[in-house]
Design an enzyme around this catalytic site. Sequence first.
Site: not given
Length: 496
Positions: A197, A322, A414
């Site tokens: 991320s 995600e 995610h």
Amino acid sequence: MTENALMTEYIEVETAAGRVRGCWRPTTGGRGNVRSAAFLGIPFAEAPVGDLRFQAPVPKEPWEGTLDALSFAPTAQRGDPGVTLIPEPSVPGESTLNVNVFTPSLDGALPVLVWIHGGGYFAGSPASPWYDGRNFNRDGVVTVSISYRLGFDGFGWIEGAPSNRGVRDWLLALEWVQQNIAAFGGDPSRVTIAGQSAGGGAVLTLLGMEKAQHLFHGVYALSGALADVAAPRSEAFGRALAIAGGVEPTVSGFSSLGEERVLELQKKATELGPKSLTSMIDEGLPLGPSVDGDLLPRPTLEALAAGVGAEKPLVLGSTDDEFTMAMTGAAKALRWVPQALLLNRLGVPKTIRRDYLGANADVVALGKTRLAGRVLTDRMFRTAVLDVAAARGDAPTWAYRFSWPSGHFGFAEHCLDVPFFFDCLDGPAMEPLAGPNPPQELADELHAAAVSLVVDGDPGWPAHHGDAGTVRVWDTPVRDVADGYASVKALRSLGS
């Protein structure tokens, strides 16, 4: 030897600043009796408080005696930000610039993995049990996790203060690795940086930074969220925050505001609603590495296209969905929103809708919540994979998709790939993210590919070239597909 006995077996190392004491622990799923020594919370810089709060990091002064490195040190993250899907605890205290080192042996010169945590550049912590390097140690890789200043303290524009303070923290931590990792059994000439991320964006930023090239030799970016905040936007955000706080936008002005007050102002300025979500897709994050004309003289994609970092192997990719979780709470409301209006709000123009919907017919069939989540994912993460790969041209680049659907959410959300990367499916807080009994065989393969990149500079599947190429799909079964990101190509004209 029992685990309790291992936990009380200490080990000491002499670093450039002083002696540190760690302890031995077991690994899991190991080959033979491999152990891992953990050295937690070693300071690489002075505490960024007082006169050092909004300055570049200052290397840690030497200490006398032996420093116990037996527990995680203070973190830049305060309290529970309420956004992390990974267990990333906050540790109170001032000395927040630290490294955690995990090693199987002090002898030899093993390859090194340096992990930079995510959290949108405003949250996250290196003190996660998921980031424990014991199973990389089991496979012959010394592992380091680093901390850095977050949010406005790390990345906000302040008149008279050095820019990109969080980036400068990354650089100093990597300098610490170069100076000290040999004492922990690591080879400073074989360092791979990795992150997820914002951490994935961090390692891509470093890959495109001329001043960082001597500090690492390979990159693994999971769900990389590049910031590349434009200088005018960064300055406008800083000035607006100063006005909200009733101070001048200077070092002395912001220094008059306590940490809690700055966090309060930052949170209010970055709260996401329907309109601000669309703005974030179009303009990116307001806090993060900024194109300051100094450390970052140009956007990362431009630097990569100019050949910066071209000799370094890069693995990058994303999960398939995600940000679909962000839309699940709006499922009922979305039932009444016409598809055309939904796509318009998400910035998908009419000229490309037919191509995009056709390429994502499987997701369209699952309803508007899943479609909205896929659009968000594609615009914020998956187009970036193709953009970076294209910018690098023939540089050694490998692309992947993590497609295994969580047993809890039913899609690849995610952060889901992180415990597979670290081979820690037996770790805490796993079921809320992955569901019961996530496939260990998938973790075995994905983790082995990460080890292969660190050790050999090649993860083990065909490289990607420019806009198209082979993509590794992490699923059960694992497979390689041609042009695996074709479904996002219609969106690339919008930018990442």
